[in-house]
Design a protein around this motif. Structure first.
Motif, short mmCIF file in Angstrom:
data_model
loop_
_atom_site.label_atom_id
_atom_site.label_comp_id
_atom_site.label_asym_id
_atom_site.label_seq_id
_atom_site.Cartn_x
_atom_site.Cartn_y
_atom_site.Cartn_z
N LEU A 1 38.09 51.63 43.41
CA LEU A 1 37.06 50.75 42.87
C LEU A 1 37.47 50.27 41.48
N GLY A 2 37.09 49.06 41.14
CA GLY A 2 37.49 48.53 39.84
C GLY A 2 36.47 47.59 39.24
N TRP A 3 36.61 47.41 37.93
CA TRP A 3 35.83 46.42 37.18
C TRP A 3 36.81 45.50 36.46
N PHE A 4 36.48 44.21 36.50
CA PHE A 4 37.29 43.20 35.85
C PHE A 4 36.39 42.31 35.01
N ARG A 5 36.97 41.70 34.00
CA ARG A 5 36.23 40.80 33.11
C ARG A 5 36.92 39.45 33.08
N THR B 1 40.71 39.75 34.09
CA THR B 1 41.56 40.83 33.60
C THR B 1 40.96 42.20 33.91
N PHE B 2 41.83 43.15 34.00
CA PHE B 2 41.48 44.52 34.35
C PHE B 2 40.69 45.19 33.24
N VAL B 3 39.65 45.94 33.63
CA VAL B 3 38.88 46.74 32.68
C VAL B 3 39.02 48.23 33.00
N ALA B 4 38.73 48.60 34.25
CA ALA B 4 38.75 50.01 34.62
C ALA B 4 38.88 50.15 36.13
N THR B 5 39.43 51.31 36.53
CA THR B 5 39.54 51.60 37.95
C THR B 5 39.35 53.09 38.18
N ILE B 6 38.89 53.44 39.38
CA ILE B 6 38.74 54.84 39.76
C ILE B 6 39.12 54.97 41.22
N ASP B 7 39.86 56.03 41.54
CA ASP B 7 40.26 56.19 42.94
C ASP B 7 39.41 57.25 43.62
N SER C 1 45.75 45.11 39.16
CA SER C 1 45.80 43.67 39.35
C SER C 1 44.67 43.21 40.26
N PRO C 2 44.04 42.09 39.93
CA PRO C 2 42.99 41.57 40.82
C PRO C 2 43.51 41.31 42.23
N ASN C 3 44.78 40.99 42.34
CA ASN C 3 45.36 40.67 43.65
C ASN C 3 45.39 41.87 44.59
N GLU C 4 45.20 43.07 44.04
CA GLU C 4 45.28 44.28 44.85
C GLU C 4 43.93 44.68 45.45
N TYR C 5 42.89 43.94 45.15
CA TYR C 5 41.56 44.29 45.63
C TYR C 5 41.14 43.40 46.79
N GLY D 1 31.72 38.26 28.63
CA GLY D 1 32.34 37.62 29.78
C GLY D 1 31.60 37.94 31.05
N ALA D 2 32.10 37.41 32.14
CA ALA D 2 31.57 37.75 33.46
C ALA D 2 32.30 38.98 33.96
N TYR D 3 31.54 39.95 34.42
CA TYR D 3 32.11 41.20 34.94
C TYR D 3 32.00 41.23 36.45
#
Length: 125
Positions: free
Chosen positions: A34-38, A46-52, A108-112, A91-93
């Protein structure tokens, strides 16, 4: 097909706190990364945080120690706790989910695979 919906955005003063939530439906998040991007106006996402799935988390350098990503597999939700926010956090999250076969540490956003529609966070006094 997984659907994601963000909530909890809005206006926050510099130095304040805000918690974003992401509700997932259409499938369990238990094994997903799971991830958050801004995305700021006119800028790339752009990447903010991720958790597996093992709760290993990783953060963009400027938010490390101030933001916390977490997940609740039973509720099929995940969160971004934002503390000591700065104006550059405006920004938009977007919340995002990736199928487990993609691996861990997805920056990377491309990985989601799945994305919410985004929610605005504005840091201003």
């Amino acid at each position: 097909q997984m659907q994601l919906v963000e909530s909890g955005g809005g206006l926050v003063a510099p130095g304040g706190s805000l918690t974003l939530s992401c509700a997932a439906s259409g499938g369990p998040i238990r094994r997903n990364v799971l991830g958050w991007f801004r995305q700021a106006p006119g800028r790339e996402r752009t990447f903010v945080a991720t958790i597996d799935w093992m709760n290993y988390d990783e953060y963009e350098a400027s938010v490390k120690g101030r933001f916390t990503i977490s997940r609740d597999n039973d509720k099929n939700m995940f969160y971004l706790q934002m503390n000591s926010v700065k104006s550059e956090a405006t920004g938009a999250y977007y919340c995002a989910s990736a199928n487990a076969w993609r691996g861990s540490r997805l920056l990377s956003p491309n990985e989601y695979d799945y994305w919410g529609k985004g929610i605005q966070v504005t840091v201003s006094s």
